[in-house]
Design a protein around this motif. Structure first.
Motif, PDB file in Angstrom:
ATOM      1  N   UNK A 116       0.841  -1.193   0.000  1.00  0.00           N
ATOM      2  CA  UNK A 116       0.000   0.000   0.000  1.00  0.00           C
ATOM      3  C   UNK A 116       0.884   1.253   0.000  1.00  0.00           C
ATOM      4  N   UNK A 117       0.824   2.026   1.070  1.00  0.00           N
ATOM      5  CA  UNK A 117       1.581   3.275   1.124  1.00  0.00           C
ATOM      6  C   UNK A 117       2.835   3.179   1.988  1.00  0.00           C
ATOM      7  N   UNK A 118       3.171   1.959   2.397  1.00  0.00           N
ATOM      8  CA  UNK A 118       4.375   1.743   3.200  1.00  0.00           C
ATOM      9  C   UNK A 118       5.448   1.068   2.354  1.00  0.00           C
ATOM     10  N   UNK A 119       6.713   1.443   2.598  1.00  0.00           N
ATOM     11  CA  UNK A 119       7.808   0.729   1.950  1.00  0.00           C
ATOM     12  C   UNK A 119       9.034   0.727   2.854  1.00  0.00           C
ATOM     13  N   UNK A 120       9.808  -0.341   2.729  1.00  0.00           N
ATOM     14  CA  UNK A 120      10.989  -0.526   3.561  1.00  0.00           C
ATOM     15  C   UNK A 120      12.219  -0.665   2.678  1.00  0.00           C
ATOM     16  N   UNK A 121      13.279   0.077   3.032  1.00  0.00           N
ATOM     17  CA  UNK A 121      14.543  -0.005   2.312  1.00  0.00           C
ATOM     18  C   UNK A 121      15.657  -0.317   3.301  1.00  0.00           C
ATOM     19  N   UNK A 122      16.642  -1.076   2.849  1.00  0.00           N
ATOM     20  CA  UNK A 122      17.798  -1.374   3.687  1.00  0.00           C
ATOM     21  C   UNK A 122      19.072  -1.132   2.888  1.00  0.00           C
ATOM     22  N   UNK A 123      20.150  -0.908   3.592  1.00  0.00           N
ATOM     23  CA  UNK A 123      21.421  -0.655   2.925  1.00  0.00           C
ATOM     24  C   UNK A 123      22.480  -0.293   3.936  1.00  0.00           C
ATOM     25  N   UNK A 124      23.329   0.658   3.585  1.00  0.00           N
ATOM     26  CA  UNK A 124      24.420   1.047   4.466  1.00  0.00           C
ATOM     27  C   UNK A 124      24.735   2.516   4.364  1.00  0.00           C
TER      28      UNK A 124
END
Length: 276
Positions: A116-124
């Motif tokens: 929906x309107x949520x998103x998750x990003x990962x990295x450094x």
């Protein structure tokens, strides 16, 4: 602090009541922006090599950066300066330290989840912090120069809080506008320090060969660091954006007698100018 809070409130109210028209042609996930920010950095620090006392103060904060979004990926390159004074009052005696903090950081995040309107990003993120501190009360141990270099694992949760139609908030008419709220967490994988040893003063001045780094020591995986960022971003009709942010950055070195600790609490207002 009061002035910054007043300005922040004014910008929020203005964005709630001012119409920017339709934003259907704007793409939050694609674009390049120049970021210019200013604010206040409230600090608390202690250098056990010179004193067990905590010093607190409010520093002026300025930041310049470049932000790029493409296909869900996010890159952020930033340079910032915080400068001012920190002080301590004990037994009716006040000591002050002039503090300048220079930060250079680069982060890259990858999308891993969206619903929906949520998103998750990962990295450094790689962040290098360079300090210059001067406290005349310490006499020949007055000047401290140090570098903290940290490699973080980072995660960012974003929430699209745009309104697609006219609505009402308290006494304000809220026009259609694109908005986003995000929270970023950073945990150190590797924290390195380059700073004065327990004895600040050296013999370089006596031998007529001054060397400000004469007693500095490089320590790998020394101490720890963590940080968080909370941002509220409003995208304007001209494709630029306004961002209100709060950042927490805390770190300490290893060791015992010469341990250094610092916490930064930053309140910032940023303008993002779209370049492409």
């Amino acid at each position: 602090m009061k002035k910054i809070l007043l300005v922040s409130t004014g910008i929020l109210i203005a964005n709630l009541s001012y119409s920017q028209g339709s934003f259907g042609n704007q793409n939050q996930d694609s674009g390049k922006f120049i970021k210019i920010a200013a604010g206040l950095n409230s600090i608390k620090m202690r250098d056990m090599a010179t004193s067990p006392l905590f010093y607190t103060g409010g520093l002026k904060h300025f930041e310049l950066g470049f932000v790029k979004w493409k296909e869900g990926k996010e890159r952020d390159l930033s340079f910032s300066i915080s400068t001012g004074q920190a002080s301590n009052t004990t037994n009716d005696h006040t000591a002050s330290s002039t503090v300048s903090i220079y930060n250079l950081s680069y982060s890259k995040l990858y999308p891993i989840w969206k619903q929906d309107k949520l998103n998750l990003k990962v990295g450094g993120e790689l962040r290098n912090s360079f300090h210059i501190r001067n406290n005349p009360s310490f006499q020949n141990n007055a000047t401290g120069i140090e570098v903290f270099s940290t490699l973080f694992a980072a995660g960012k949760l974003s929430w699209d809080i745009s309104n697609d139609s006219r609505s009402k908030f308290l006494f304000f008419n809220v026009k259609p506008k694109k908005r986003a709220l995000s929270f970023k967490m950073k945990l150190a994988l590797m924290n390195n320090t380059f700073r004065n040893g327990y004895i600040y003063n050296d013999n370089s001045g006596i031998t007529n060969d001054p060397n400000i780094f004469d007693n500095h020591q490089l320590k790998m995986f020394s101490g720890y660091r963590l940080g968080t960022e909370l941002n509220y971003t409003v995208f304007l009709k001209n494709k630029n954006a306004i961002r209100l942010g709060y950042e927490f950055d805390a770190y300490k070195t290893g060791g015992n007698l010469d341990k250094f600790e610092m916490a930064n609490y930053k309140l910032k207002i940023a303008l993002l100018f779209k370049t492409k």
